[in-house]
Design a protein around this motif. Structure first.
Motif, PDB file in Angstrom:
ATOM      1  N   VAL A 181      18.298  -0.138  -5.979  1.00  0.00           N
ATOM      2  CA  VAL A 181      19.351  -0.776  -6.769  1.00  0.00           C
ATOM      3  C   VAL A 181      18.857  -2.160  -7.162  1.00  0.00           C
ATOM      4  O   VAL A 181      18.505  -2.972  -6.303  1.00  0.00           O
ATOM      5  CB  VAL A 181      20.672  -0.855  -5.982  1.00  0.00           C
ATOM      6  CG1 VAL A 181      21.727  -1.603  -6.779  1.00  0.00           C
ATOM      7  CG2 VAL A 181      21.157   0.540  -5.612  1.00  0.00           C
ATOM      8  N   VAL A 232      19.350   0.956 -11.521  1.00  0.00           N
ATOM      9  CA  VAL A 232      18.594   1.623 -10.461  1.00  0.00           C
ATOM     10  C   VAL A 232      17.206   1.976 -10.987  1.00  0.00           C
ATOM     11  O   VAL A 232      17.072   2.571 -12.052  1.00  0.00           O
ATOM     12  CB  VAL A 232      19.315   2.911  -9.982  1.00  0.00           C
ATOM     13  CG1 VAL A 232      18.512   3.614  -8.896  1.00  0.00           C
ATOM     14  CG2 VAL A 232      20.724   2.609  -9.483  1.00  0.00           C
ATOM     15  N   VAL A 244      25.779  -0.005 -11.821  1.00  0.00           N
ATOM     16  CA  VAL A 244      25.753   1.160 -10.931  1.00  0.00           C
ATOM     17  C   VAL A 244      27.184   1.658 -10.763  1.00  0.00           C
ATOM     18  O   VAL A 244      28.093   0.856 -10.552  1.00  0.00           O
ATOM     19  CB  VAL A 244      25.155   0.773  -9.555  1.00  0.00           C
ATOM     20  CG1 VAL A 244      25.253   1.903  -8.569  1.00  0.00           C
ATOM     21  CG2 VAL A 244      23.703   0.339  -9.717  1.00  0.00           C
TER      22      VAL A 244
END
Length: 154
Positions: free
Chosen positions: A101, A75, A107
């Motif tokens: 993202v 991110v 993530v």
């Protein structure tokens, strides 16, 4: 000799000025509060999540935010205003932060206790500080990551 002795006595017993207290460390007087996701039309890019935070300096000299980041490798972060920017005591400022993202494999599926890493500077020190923005932020961020990555989580 008496004059010299009297002058020496007065000089030796004079009140010594107390040096001014050092200003507080920037992390001791700076607060960051989560406001809300960006209101209005949905983001055209589902991999972006924009939200507002309020920064407030309680006392002391102005604090400069020199960097805003977050712990997830997949991110990227952009703020408006862009760092560096300064906030004075008693003058809260709103910051819009956009996460994008870039790699769903890096993530988390659920951002249980997310935080923002902020580098703060004032006349006393430069400090890296992690702000935990609370359960609403965690919920909104987790939802945004799910929308951004869907089934692409690594």
């Amino acid at each position: 000799a008496a004059v010299l002795a009297g002058g020496g006595y007065l000089w030796a017993t004079r009140p010594v000025p107390v040096p001014p207290a050092a200003p507080p460390f920037p992390s001791q007087v700076t607060r960051l509060a989560y406001l809300e996701p960006q209101a209005g039309a949905p983001e055209s890019d589902v991999r972006r999540f924009t939200f507002g935070v309020e920064i407030q300096v309680d006392s002391g000299p102005p604090v400069t935010v020199t960097r805003i980041s977050q712990p997830y490798g997949g991110v990227s972060v952009i703020s408006a205003p862009r760092a560096p920017f300064r906030t004075k005591a008693g003058s809260p400022s709103k910051i819009m932060i956009t996460f994008r993202v870039t790699d769903c494999g890096n993530v988390p599926r659920n951002a249980g206790l997310p935080f923002l890493d902020v580098t703060l500077r004032n006349t006393r020190a430069i400090q890296d500080h992690s702000f935990i923005l609370g359960p609403r932020y965690a919920r909104d961020l987790s939802k945004a990551l799910q929308v951004a990555c869907g089934n692409d989580f690594g």
